[in-house]
Design an enzyme around this catalytic site. Sequence first.
Site, PDB file in Angstrom:
ATOM      1  N   THR A 271       0.898  -1.283  -0.104  1.00  0.00           N
ATOM      2  CA  THR A 271       0.055   0.013   0.052  1.00  0.00           C
ATOM      3  C   THR A 271       0.928   1.245  -0.072  1.00  0.00           C
ATOM      4  OG1 THR A 271      -0.311  -0.290   2.272  1.00  0.00           O
ATOM      5  CG2 THR A 271      -1.922  -1.221   0.943  1.00  0.00           C
TER       6      THR A 271
ATOM      7  N   LYS B 142       4.108  -6.824   4.208  1.00  0.00           N
ATOM      8  CA  LYS B 142       3.787  -5.358   3.838  1.00  0.00           C
ATOM      9  C   LYS B 142       3.510  -4.384   5.028  1.00  0.00           C
ATOM     10  CE  LYS B 142       0.331  -3.351   3.502  1.00  0.00           C
ATOM     11  NZ  LYS B 142      -0.305  -2.516   4.542  1.00  0.00           N
TER      12      LYS B 142
ATOM     13  N   THR C 110      -0.210  -1.977  11.355  1.00  0.00           N
ATOM     14  CA  THR C 110      -0.923  -2.270  10.051  1.00  0.00           C
ATOM     15  C   THR C 110       0.144  -3.121   9.092  1.00  0.00           C
ATOM     16  OG1 THR C 110      -2.092  -0.249  10.348  1.00  0.00           O
ATOM     17  CG2 THR C 110      -2.145  -1.006   8.091  1.00  0.00           C
TER      18      THR C 110
ATOM     19  N   GLU D  48       6.877   5.300   7.065  1.00  0.00           N
ATOM     20  CA  GLU D  48       6.458   6.517   6.254  1.00  0.00           C
ATOM     21  C   GLU D  48       6.952   7.680   6.712  1.00  0.00           C
ATOM     22  OE1 GLU D  48       2.306   6.721   6.451  1.00  0.00           O
ATOM     23  OE2 GLU D  48       1.773   5.180   5.092  1.00  0.00           O
TER      24      GLU D  48
END
Length: 455
Positions: free
Chosen positions: A96, A122, A133, A220
Amino acid sequence: APIQICKENLVNGVAQAVICNSGNANTCNADGEEKARTMCELAGKALGIAPEDVIVASTGVIGQVLPIQPIQEHVQELADSLSETGGNDAAQAIMTTDTVAKEVAVRFSIGGKECTIAGMAKGSGMIHPNMATMLCFLTSDVAIDQLLLERALQGVVADTFNMVSVDGDTSTNDTCALMCNGMAENPQIVDASSPEYRAFVDGLYVVLMNLSRMLAADGEGATKLMECAVTGAVDTKNAKIIAKSVITSTLFKCAIFGEDANWGRVLCAIGYSEADLDIHEVDVTLQSAAGSVQVCRNGAGVDFSEEEAAKVLAECGYPEMSVVTVDTVDEVLAQAREQLFAEMSDLAPNEAMLDVFKVKYDYHNAKALLKSEALSLDPDRLLVDTGRVPPKVLKEAVEKSEFRDIPKVMADAIIEAREVLGATRDPQRADLILDKAYFREMEALTEEADSDFLK
């Protein structure tokens, strides 16, 4: 929803296949469980196995209804394309906000038979101890009792995935699945005290430890990967408490980004961890490829060079972000048995990743706008309700065909998608146009971001 269906399907401890979609989490939806079951039924039919033997997983945006039609139309194509060399395609498909696919494999011997454990994962946002997540799919050819398999997986996850922190948030769809087919033809492992079981656990640890590092490194907005190694704790439980407290400290993450050897933030995190320790016996050393600097001894500061410490922190780099194959576990485990590790990324406004986030923002806003037009809803209302604000700038830009600061690929795709939607009233065709443009743009941007990370 996928988690609930997986729990139902795995009551007997048997699974033969995994079906996974990315981009939509299929969670917090009234029809979520129904569609998760449908995915299992579709995969089971395409593969000729019972739907109850299928693991289902979804990852992506929370609260959006999962369109089942694309899966129905292409599941047989997916089944027909299964290949021994298709692992990397799958690893990329489940991504993602990841910038790179994450794969690890390890080989070892049990009972004179060469055995393999391999996995893909992932996850780069909403990563925090308790898995967060992330999805992880593991396969092995080892013959092992199902209850021991579950015991091994839970134990190793506790020491790896549950020791990673990126941003302090967790989410809804965490899944880590391990399937073994026994094709290595080793004598089945049935005793948890046996050296064969220990060898299996060690191999699994090497795989998940490397995947954990990849998740933290690909966080991120991250620019650095940090590893907190704890030695000399009274026991493993307290070592974990200390390590987790340090890696989840927002102040320490910021210090690492600024390459500031503010060791007080480490001691602060240790102090409020409530671990069983004597603060007067705590030492802190910063270490990287550039060397090491001791900054604290016996709970008190020592003289050190700030410049040297900054050089050490500047070299906090990343593991190889691709496919990792380990032919021996001994060297890795020799260090692991002496220390407890926890992984973290820093907290940073990385310019390359800001570009990635902007494309994601434009993409999801455009998708929401198209959805609102297809449903004849007020775009302002829809965008605000889904938290994608401010909507007025995008709405005006779309209406005037002016896309200030939006990459041309995405701008052209938005125009084309709106034209197709107006002409055909087919939101799926419009979505596909946006999807293709989005992934082309993301590929270019993430290559730039990945290059920046590795530098």
